[in-house]
Design a protein around this motif. Structure first.
Motif, PDB file in Angstrom:
ATOM      1  N   ARG A   1      22.908   0.644 -27.184  1.00 19.85           N
ATOM      2  CA  ARG A   1      23.559  -0.570 -27.698  1.00 19.85           C
ATOM      3  C   ARG A   1      22.978  -1.100 -29.001  1.00 19.85           C
ATOM      4  NH1 ARG A   1      23.946  -0.566 -22.263  1.00 19.85           N
ATOM      5  NH2 ARG A   1      25.815  -1.338 -21.207  1.00 19.85           N
TER       6      ARG A   1
ATOM      7  N   ARG B   1      25.694  -1.118 -31.766  1.00 15.34           N
ATOM      8  CA  ARG B   1      26.595  -2.260 -32.047  1.00 15.34           C
ATOM      9  C   ARG B   1      25.972  -3.182 -33.094  1.00 15.34           C
ATOM     10  NH1 ARG B   1      27.570  -3.658 -25.643  1.00 15.34           N
ATOM     11  NH2 ARG B   1      28.781  -1.781 -25.271  1.00 15.34           N
TER      12      ARG B   1
ATOM     13  N   MET C   1       9.118  -0.956 -23.197  1.00 18.73           N
ATOM     14  CA  MET C   1      10.218  -1.896 -22.909  1.00 18.73           C
ATOM     15  C   MET C   1       9.927  -2.771 -21.698  1.00 18.73           C
ATOM     16  SD  MET C   1      13.973  -0.242 -23.445  1.00 18.73           S
ATOM     17  CE  MET C   1      13.701   1.005 -22.259  1.00 18.73           C
TER      18      MET C   1
HETATM   19  N1  GSH Z   1      23.970  -6.305 -21.642  1.00 23.54           N
HETATM   20  C1  GSH Z   1      22.894  -5.745 -22.416  1.00 23.54           C
HETATM   21  C2  GSH Z   1      22.594  -4.375 -21.864  1.00 23.54           C
HETATM   22  C3  GSH Z   1      21.363  -3.791 -22.531  1.00 23.54           C
HETATM   23  C4  GSH Z   1      21.097  -2.390 -22.011  1.00 23.54           C
HETATM   24  O1  GSH Z   1      21.589  -1.952 -20.940  1.00 23.54           O
HETATM   25  N2  GSH Z   1      20.314  -1.644 -22.779  1.00 23.54           N
HETATM   26  C5  GSH Z   1      20.001  -0.284 -22.399  1.00 23.54           C
HETATM   27  C6  GSH Z   1      20.186   0.634 -23.607  1.00 23.54           C
HETATM   28  S1  GSH Z   1      21.873   0.704 -24.103  1.00 23.54           S
HETATM   29  C7  GSH Z   1      18.555  -0.198 -21.971  1.00 23.54           C
HETATM   30  O2  GSH Z   1      17.691  -0.787 -22.586  1.00 23.54           O
HETATM   31  N3  GSH Z   1      18.306   0.568 -20.905  1.00 23.54           N
HETATM   32  C8  GSH Z   1      16.986   0.795 -20.406  1.00 23.54           C
HETATM   33  C9  GSH Z   1      16.719   0.011 -19.171  1.00 23.54           C
HETATM   34  O3  GSH Z   1      17.562  -0.802 -18.740  1.00 23.54           O
HETATM   35  O4  GSH Z   1      15.646   0.227 -18.625  1.00 23.54           O
HETATM   36  C10 GSH Z   1      23.304  -5.678 -23.896  1.00 23.54           C
HETATM   37  O5  GSH Z   1      24.508  -5.599 -24.169  1.00 23.54           O
HETATM   38  O6  GSH Z   1      22.430  -5.726 -24.773  1.00 23.54           O
END
Ligand code: GSH
Length: 217
Positions: free
Chosen positions: A20, A23, A45
């Motif tokens: 993301r 975006r 993270m």
């Molecule tokens: N709703 C959030 C979702 C964020 C999200 O899911 N990020 C993912 C990457 S696209 C992430 O960091 N995933 C790793 C995790 O959740 O551990 C947004 O739109 O920013």
């Protein structure tokens, strides 16, 4: 002040535009705002320093002076609020563009994500073959509706907006699924988004993290 965003140091899609931060990169490119990227690992993270920025331990985040934001939709909205080009000036058109931003993230993305998560982490479950068609039917309901509304227009509400930017990134999650094939207008819509110069720069810069090629900007 140059904002800094966070992105994956190692991405499951190897920089194919699904994480993301894409975006946010695209929005910043659309408005011509230079930005820095801090790459972080999965373990970073989840550590407290990053959770100060993002309570859910995810990417992307956005820092600009003493402002720190998380949630890609909120970040894109912030960029749109502070620069020309992503939401119209006319108050009603602006409200409609914001409505499409919410629609992309709240109405269209959830069934697409449910399907994506199932194919990624549930494919070895005994019930997977039964569940997948149910999830895909839910995606088709939204695609039918979105396709009907878009018709033969270029964008969701006259000019390109942050609503289209988010919707295109959401629909791209279906790449490789075959589900968009029945909707030539939606496929063309996604292609139209991907053809924008700002999209291409953002995509190339995200891919550069993994391909070793120098970023565009
Ligand atoms: N709703 C959030 C979702 C964020 C999200 O899911 N990020 C993912 C990457 S696209 C992430 O960091 N995933 C790793 C995790 O959740 O551990 C947004 O739109 O920013």
């Amino acid at each position: 002040m140059t904002p800094t965003i966070t992105a994956f140091e190692r991405s499951p899609d190897r920089g194919r535009g699904l994480a993301r931060d894409m975006r946010v990169r695209w929005a910043l490119e659309e408005v011509g705002q230079p930005y820095k990227v801090r790459l972080i690992s999965f373990s970073e993270m989840k550590q407290s320093a990053h959770r100060m920025l993002h309570p859910f331990g995810q990417i992307p985040t956005y820092e600009e002076g003493d402002l720190a934001l998380f949630e890609s939709g909120a970040i894109v909205f912030h960029v749109a609020e502070h620069h020309a080009g992503l939401v119209p000036d006319d108050a009603n058109a602006r409200a409609r563009a914001i409505t499409w931003m919410f629609a992309a993230l709240n109405t269209v993305e959830p069934p697409i994500l449910d399907r994506g998560i199932a194919t990624l982490v549930e494919h070895d479950k005994t019930w997977y073959e039964e569940r997948l068609p149910i999830l895909e039917d839910r995606v088709r309901v939204r695609l039918d509706e979105l396709s009907s509304r878009l018709g033969d227009a270029n964008w969701l509400d006259a000019a390109f907006s942050a609503g289209d930017l988010l919707m295109v990134t959401v629909l791209r999650r279906l790449n490789g699924s075959g589900l968009l094939n029945r909707y030539p207008n939606l496929s063309a819509y996604v292609a139209r988004g991907e053809a924008r110069a700002a999209y291409k720069r953002a995509f190339a810069d995200q891919l550069a993290v993994f391909s070793g090629k120098p970023p565009t900007g």
